[in-house]
Scaffold this motif. Structure first.
Motif, PDB file in Angstrom:
ATOM      1  N   ARG A 186       0.806  -1.337   0.219  1.00 42.78           N
ATOM      2  CA  ARG A 186      -0.256   0.285  -0.091  1.00 42.78           C
ATOM      3  C   ARG A 186       0.440   2.120   0.231  1.00 42.78           C
ATOM      4  N   LEU A 187       1.864   1.639   1.192  1.00 39.07           N
ATOM      5  CA  LEU A 187       2.769   2.566   1.082  1.00 39.07           C
ATOM      6  C   LEU A 187       3.757   2.199  -0.283  1.00 39.07           C
ATOM      7  N   LEU A 188       4.398   1.071  -0.468  1.00 42.09           N
ATOM      8  CA  LEU A 188       4.754   1.099  -1.992  1.00 42.09           C
ATOM      9  C   LEU A 188       4.040   1.510  -2.988  1.00 42.09           C
ATOM     10  N   LEU A 189       2.534   1.652  -3.259  1.00 40.57           N
ATOM     11  CA  LEU A 189       2.201   2.000  -4.465  1.00 40.57           C
ATOM     12  C   LEU A 189       1.469   3.080  -4.630  1.00 40.57           C
ATOM     13  N   THR A 190       0.822   3.313  -3.412  1.00 43.91           N
ATOM     14  CA  THR A 190       0.843   4.756  -3.315  1.00 43.91           C
ATOM     15  C   THR A 190       1.530   5.229  -3.483  1.00 43.91           C
ATOM     16  N   ARG A 191       2.549   5.952  -2.763  1.00 45.54           N
ATOM     17  CA  ARG A 191       3.439   6.750  -2.454  1.00 45.54           C
ATOM     18  C   ARG A 191       3.767   7.134  -4.578  1.00 45.54           C
ATOM     19  N   TRP A 192       3.532   5.167  -5.314  1.00 47.66           N
ATOM     20  CA  TRP A 192       4.052   5.842  -6.379  1.00 47.66           C
ATOM     21  C   TRP A 192       3.215   6.333  -7.570  1.00 47.66           C
ATOM     22  N   ASP A 193       2.068   6.264  -7.329  1.00 56.10           N
ATOM     23  CA  ASP A 193       0.956   6.617  -8.129  1.00 56.10           C
ATOM     24  C   ASP A 193       0.762   8.399  -7.420  1.00 56.10           C
ATOM     25  N   GLN A 194       0.400   8.717  -6.451  1.00 59.08           N
ATOM     26  CA  GLN A 194       0.141  10.060  -5.955  1.00 59.08           C
ATOM     27  C   GLN A 194       1.329  10.840  -6.296  1.00 59.08           C
ATOM     28  N   GLY A 195       2.955  10.185  -6.168  1.00 57.28           N
ATOM     29  CA  GLY A 195       3.768  11.217  -7.005  1.00 57.28           C
ATOM     30  C   GLY A 195       4.276  11.691  -7.680  1.00 57.28           C
ATOM     31  N   ALA A 196       3.256  10.441  -8.855  1.00 54.79           N
ATOM     32  CA  ALA A 196       3.611  10.681 -10.284  1.00 54.79           C
ATOM     33  C   ALA A 196       4.748  11.329 -10.994  1.00 54.79           C
TER      34      ALA A 196
ATOM     35  N   GLU B 258       6.468   9.890 -20.194  1.00 58.45           N
ATOM     36  CA  GLU B 258       5.878   8.180 -20.402  1.00 58.45           C
ATOM     37  C   GLU B 258       6.023   7.890 -18.770  1.00 58.45           C
ATOM     38  N   ARG B 259       4.950   7.415 -18.663  1.00 60.23           N
ATOM     39  CA  ARG B 259       5.128   6.967 -17.004  1.00 60.23           C
ATOM     40  C   ARG B 259       5.954   5.697 -16.828  1.00 60.23           C
ATOM     41  N   ALA B 260       6.918   5.948 -15.493  1.00 61.41           N
ATOM     42  CA  ALA B 260       7.724   4.572 -15.263  1.00 61.41           C
ATOM     43  C   ALA B 260       7.174   4.059 -14.316  1.00 61.41           C
TER      44      ALA B 260
ATOM     45  N   ARG C 233      -2.579   0.601 -15.572  1.00 58.26           N
ATOM     46  CA  ARG C 233      -2.584   2.290 -15.229  1.00 58.26           C
ATOM     47  C   ARG C 233      -0.800   3.119 -15.828  1.00 58.26           C
ATOM     48  N   THR C 234       0.200   2.224 -16.252  1.00 56.84           N
ATOM     49  CA  THR C 234       1.223   3.030 -17.178  1.00 56.84           C
ATOM     50  C   THR C 234       0.684   2.567 -19.005  1.00 56.84           C
TER      51      THR C 234
END
Length: 294
Positions: free
Chosen positions: A71-81, A134-136, A116-117
């Motif tokens: 949750r931390l890993l994916l939320t941070r990645w998603d919200q950090g854009a 591009e979204r990494a 998502r990518t």
């Protein structure tokens, strides 16, 4: 230096105590120690966003200590854009394998990350959040640690010690964080441990599991791998710990009168400051100070 408790419970489901998690803010970094189920919710309650977290240290791979890692890993990645550095993650083996099985194409969240990518709808959201190009995919910076390792960053360092918990099936660590403002030691889960005693010597704050009432252990193995309240009191006293935080609290003694009994009996042996941990509690590095009489 701010020390706050995210989750002070065990695997037993509880609305009052989430699974293990602790957050320390120092030297401009937000460092999380363990992230069990529910700990991320507590992080949000403190007003800390996933993208604020810079480093994660996992003590061992029981789910109540790392269930909210994805949750931390994916939320941070998603919200950090794409606008925040990759999360630095530290822990025992098989950290790399676990992470790969979470975020690889054929991993648990592989279909989610592919969509998502590659899907325009998600790319639109990414760009609306400030992303460009591009979204990494998420690519956390992983470090599988060994006992005795030292992790140093600007303004702080963390030392690692192997502790006694569920060997040989798991490798489990305790951690000591030192910075200019003070020292924080987190036991992870463990029974009495010589290596942890050396790590905790003269620290300002020790956050340690207190899993059962001394004398009620069902087996020698149980008492070797977890900590009773009187064993913890002796441990903290011998290590000259300034403040002791009781955590990983079981329902055995988490009830009115029993909590007070544990504090009293620990205080008969250990002469520092005692905190009976609760979710969202802040632990002052310099010890408790009375508020104004009002």
């Amino acid at each position: 230096m701010r020390i706050r408790l995210l989750g002070t419970g065990t695997p037993t489901p509880s609305l009052r105590r989430m699974c293990s998690g602790y957050v320390v803010q120092c030297a401009g970094n937000c460092i999380v120690f363990d992230h069990g189920f529910g700990a991320h919710h507590r992080l949000m309650e403190l007003g800390i966003q996933a993208k604020d977290v810079s480093h994660l240290f996992i003590s061992h791979h029981h789910y109540d200590h790392m269930g909210d890692y994805p949750r931390l890993l994916l939320t941070r990645w998603d919200q950090g854009a794409g606008r925040v550095p990759e999360l630095e993650v530290f822990g025992p083996p098989p950290l790399a394998q676990i992470t790969e099985r979470l975020i690889a194409d054929d991993g648990v969240f592989g279909p989610d990350l592919i969509s998502r990518t590659r899907n325009q709808c998600s790319i639109d959201v990414y760009r609306a959040r400030g992303g460009a190009g591009e979204r990494a995919r998420p690519a956390p910076l992983l470090s599988e640690l060994r006992s005795g390792d030292v992790v140093e960053r600007k303004g702080w360092r963390v030392r690692v010690a192997e502790v006694n918990h569920f060997a040989p099936h798991l490798t489990s660590y305790g951690y000591r964080l030192d910075c200019e403002e003070g020292s924080f030691v987190y036991s992870g889960d463990t029974g009495p441990s010589r290596q942890l005693a050396e790590l905790a010597q003269d620290c300002d704050v020790l956050v340690h599991m207190c899993h059962y009432l001394t004398g009620t252990s069902p087996s020698k193995t149980f008492s070797a791998f977890t900590m009773g309240h009187l064993e913890l009191a002796r441990f903290a006293q011998e290590a000259h710990v300034r403040s002791l935080v009781i955590t990983h609290v079981t329902e055995q003694f988490d009830r009115p009168g029993m909590r007070e009994r544990v504090i009293r009996e620990v205080g008969e042996i250990y002469k520092g400051s005692i905190y009976f941990g609760e979710d969202l509690m802040e632990i002052p590095v310099s010890g408790p100070v009375a508020a104004r009489l009002d």
